[in-house]
Write an enzyme that holds these catalytic residues in place. Sequence first.
Site, PDB file in Angstrom:
ATOM      1  N   ASN A  94       0.843  -1.196   0.000  1.00 50.03           N
ATOM      2  CA  ASN A  94       0.000   0.000   0.000  1.00 50.03           C
ATOM      3  C   ASN A  94       0.877   1.243   0.000  1.00 50.03           C
ATOM      4  O   ASN A  94       2.015   1.220   0.466  1.00 50.03           O
ATOM      5  CB  ASN A  94      -0.897   0.003   1.246  1.00 50.03           C
ATOM      6  CG  ASN A  94      -1.931   1.126   1.207  1.00 50.03           C
ATOM      7  OD1 ASN A  94      -2.339   1.570   0.136  1.00 50.03           O
ATOM      8  ND2 ASN A  94      -2.346   1.597   2.368  1.00 50.03           N
ATOM      9  N   ASP A 127      -3.770  -4.261  10.870  1.00 50.84           N
ATOM     10  CA  ASP A 127      -3.636  -2.966  11.539  1.00 50.84           C
ATOM     11  C   ASP A 127      -3.459  -1.888  10.474  1.00 50.84           C
ATOM     12  O   ASP A 127      -2.446  -1.858   9.777  1.00 50.84           O
ATOM     13  CB  ASP A 127      -2.441  -2.963  12.493  1.00 50.84           C
ATOM     14  CG  ASP A 127      -2.611  -3.959  13.627  1.00 50.84           C
ATOM     15  OD1 ASP A 127      -3.751  -4.108  14.104  1.00 50.84           O
ATOM     16  OD2 ASP A 127      -1.612  -4.584  14.015  1.00 50.84           O
ATOM     17  N   LEU A 128      -4.422  -1.019  10.332  1.00 47.66           N
ATOM     18  CA  LEU A 128      -4.453  -0.039   9.258  1.00 47.66           C
ATOM     19  C   LEU A 128      -3.191   0.821   9.246  1.00 47.66           C
ATOM     20  O   LEU A 128      -2.852   1.471  10.232  1.00 47.66           O
ATOM     21  CB  LEU A 128      -5.689   0.854   9.399  1.00 47.66           C
ATOM     22  CG  LEU A 128      -5.892   1.907   8.302  1.00 47.66           C
ATOM     23  CD1 LEU A 128      -6.075   1.248   6.948  1.00 47.66           C
ATOM     24  CD2 LEU A 128      -7.087   2.798   8.645  1.00 47.66           C
ATOM     25  N   ASP A 129      -2.493   0.803   8.096  1.00 47.27           N
ATOM     26  CA  ASP A 129      -1.296   1.617   7.869  1.00 47.27           C
ATOM     27  C   ASP A 129      -0.199   1.358   8.898  1.00 47.27           C
ATOM     28  O   ASP A 129       0.618   2.245   9.182  1.00 47.27           O
ATOM     29  CB  ASP A 129      -1.654   3.119   7.866  1.00 47.27           C
ATOM     30  CG  ASP A 129      -2.529   3.495   6.687  1.00 47.27           C
ATOM     31  OD1 ASP A 129      -2.566   2.726   5.708  1.00 47.27           O
ATOM     32  OD2 ASP A 129      -3.183   4.553   6.753  1.00 47.27           O
ATOM     33  N   GLU A 130      -0.166   0.157   9.460  1.00 47.49           N
ATOM     34  CA  GLU A 130       0.842  -0.184  10.464  1.00 47.49           C
ATOM     35  C   GLU A 130       1.743  -1.329  10.018  1.00 47.49           C
ATOM     36  O   GLU A 130       2.527  -1.848  10.803  1.00 47.49           O
ATOM     37  CB  GLU A 130       0.158  -0.557  11.796  1.00 47.49           C
ATOM     38  CG  GLU A 130      -0.667   0.548  12.429  1.00 47.49           C
ATOM     39  CD  GLU A 130       0.184   1.690  12.949  1.00 47.49           C
ATOM     40  OE1 GLU A 130       1.381   1.468  13.190  1.00 47.49           O
ATOM     41  OE2 GLU A 130      -0.353   2.812  13.094  1.00 47.49           O
TER      42      GLU A 130
END
Length: 280
Positions: free
Chosen positions: A185, A221-224
């Site tokens: 991403n 975990d979003l954007d982690e």
Amino acid sequence: MILTLSCDDRPGIVARVSALLFERGANILDAQQYDDQETGRFFMRVVFDPGETAAETWRGAFAPLAAEYAMTWTLRGAKERRKVMILASQTDHCLADLIWRWRQGELPMDITAVVSNHPATTFPHTDLQGIAFRHLPVTADTKANQEAALWSLVQETGTELVVLARYMQVLSDDLSAKLAGRCINIHHSFLPGFKGARPYHQAHARGVKVIGATAHYVTADLDEGPIIEQDVERISHRDTPANLIRKGRDIERRVLARAVRWHVEDRVLLNGRKTVVFTD
């Protein structure tokens, strides 16, 4: 061929790998290694000329050594092209850039499909000629069915890497798990971070001096997820929100392109929540 491996660090790993290649007539063309002294893990990437020996023979020869050291490893032909699927929403700067670099031969991959939750007419300035395009619309009520269709497409096409080129849908935990280690991403990355709507406007309102972008593997975990590549650019009080958006798009394009190229060239090895990147 390209050999990558990771395992608990022990004396003699480099010597054993080098000896195996030498004994079977291979010529090492490039070798990089890293010993993470904090975790005790060892990482290595070797490019070698296999001579007349077939790939499957090399895999069979290396398997006993890999088992002895409990290695996580891959071995493939350097000319084998990864199968890559690109997902995008309404913003197409990253999509267009990846396609352009692919057409220019900068990215050694085959595009299995471009998938969007919007129709192809959303991208009038992006050259999609010769590329399979799939429109998979999604709403809150149809998200599960849309992701099931997306996963089926990944399996049917043999896709090895999924790239979220500004795909503005959050993947479910289930799909994120299925794509673990093979879904990249790109997102804006400011100091401090600005989440939610209109991030560049938020940054402008706070008077930030640096903007940037981060490419990472997708996790629940979003954007982690583990970070592959980042870049930044200094800005000043003269920059308007429109300037920040323009400069931010440039950063996002180059950061995502680097991350994709490094992945398809087997330069990225997972190290827990981090990555080891053997750049060229």
